[in-house]
Scaffold this motif. Structure first.
Motif: not given
Length: 321
Positions: A13-14, A43, A45, A30-33, A35, A16-17
């Motif tokens: 996750k980091q 992700w 973003v 905000r970042l969310v994987r 599923q 990807a940021r």
């Protein structure tokens, strides 16, 4: 498939940021994987300027795969609702793999949406999906090609079909999942029928992975439908798209067939004859894919049924898989 190792001191996750900021210059709020998804790691973003999607290939992670996806998506974006590619990285920076950023297409995919719809909603969605696919099929290609980046092109549609059949045949021979007698029967029949295809077929943008999760009913767009995920797109005969539409949409949701066709409009000439050839090739392709490359017993059983039904219709004296 072994994916490239991520840097040990950072969780994915980091990474990807960091990758998103490297590509766009924007800080991530905000970042969310995500599923859901078979072909990509993605992700969502959020930044001060809006919402985006950061994507990297999972089953097709190479640089050439990134180019073919981006090229197809850019072609499509000029004609139908689809996300816009805003940044790409051929080396992947922090992710250590090719990746790209696209705008977020706000909507609900057809697989989630359909159970919520009443009869009128189903009709509307089917017509809108048909209209979107028809608009895509109006996008001309310069040549028949396996992908929209032009990495592999053909002098004629007959050449393209023979090349596809040759690859599928070789993959089946290597995987040894399908009975050799059945393979020989199908290949011989297809080779003959390829020669009978109309010479008037012209290359058009063809998605080649049309099923409900790749069709979004857009928010605030009066029910319009957008298409996503262009990793398999090519400049083919657009009738090819009706193979997966038949398998994953019309066979599973027959109530969508009539409104889709209404939205799509007139079908091209010799439609059934063309579709039969492409079905045979794609049914063969399922055996090495789901029998060896990505083993899935349920999917393999489904492809055996499809091929047996195809054999019964087109090669009634042939053997069965």
């Amino acid at each position: 498939m072994t994916l490239p190792a991520l840097v040990e001191q950072h969780p994915a996750k980091q990474l990807a940021r960091i990758a998103f900021t490297q590509l766009t210059g924007e800080q991530v709020h905000r970042l969310v994987r995500l599923q859901k998804g078979w072909g990509h790691i993605s992700w969502t973003v959020r930044t001060h300027s809006g919402r985006y999607l950061l994507k990297t290939g999972l089953r097709r992670p190479a640089l050439a795969d990134l180019y073919r996806q981006v090229a197809a998506q850019q072609q499509a974006a000029a004609h139908i609702p689809t996300p816009l590619v805003v940044a790409i990285s051929d080396h992947g920076a922090a992710l250590q793999r090719p990746c790209y950023v696209q705008t977020w297409l706000d909507g609900v995919d057809g697989e989630v949406l359909l159970p919520r719809l009443g009869p009128q909603g189903v009709q509307h969605f089917g017509r809108a999906l048909g209209a979107a696919v028809a608009a895509m099929h109006q996008v001309p290609g310069p040549r028949f090609a396996e992908d929209c980046s032009g990495a592999v092109t053909y002098a004629s549609w007959t050449d393209a079909c023979h090349a596809r059949l040759s690859r599928v045949t070789a993959a089946n021979e290597k995987a040894a999942v399908l009975d050799t007698g059945v393979l020989s029967t199908v290949v011989d029949h297809l080779a003959e029928r390829i020669g009978d295809l109309p010479r008037t077929i012209t290359p058009r943008l063809t998605h080649r992975d049309l099923y409900l999760p790749n069709a979004l009913q857009l928010a605030g767009a009066n029910g319009a439908v957008g298409l996503i995920d262009w990793e398999s797109a090519a400049f083919y005969d657009p009738v090819w798209d009706f193979v997966k539409l038949g398998m994953w949409v019309f066979d599973r949701h027959p109530e969508l067939r009539a409104p889709f066709m209404d939205g799509y409009g007139p079908l091209p000439g010799a439609f059934d004859e063309r579709l039969a050839v492409y079905q045979g090739i794609e049914y063969l392709a399922g055996f090495p894919y789901f029998g060896a490359a990505w083993p899935d017993a349920t999917m393999l059983t489904g492809f055996r049924r499809l091929l047996n039904d195809w054999l019964a219709t087109h090669c009634p004296t042939g053997t069965r898989s």
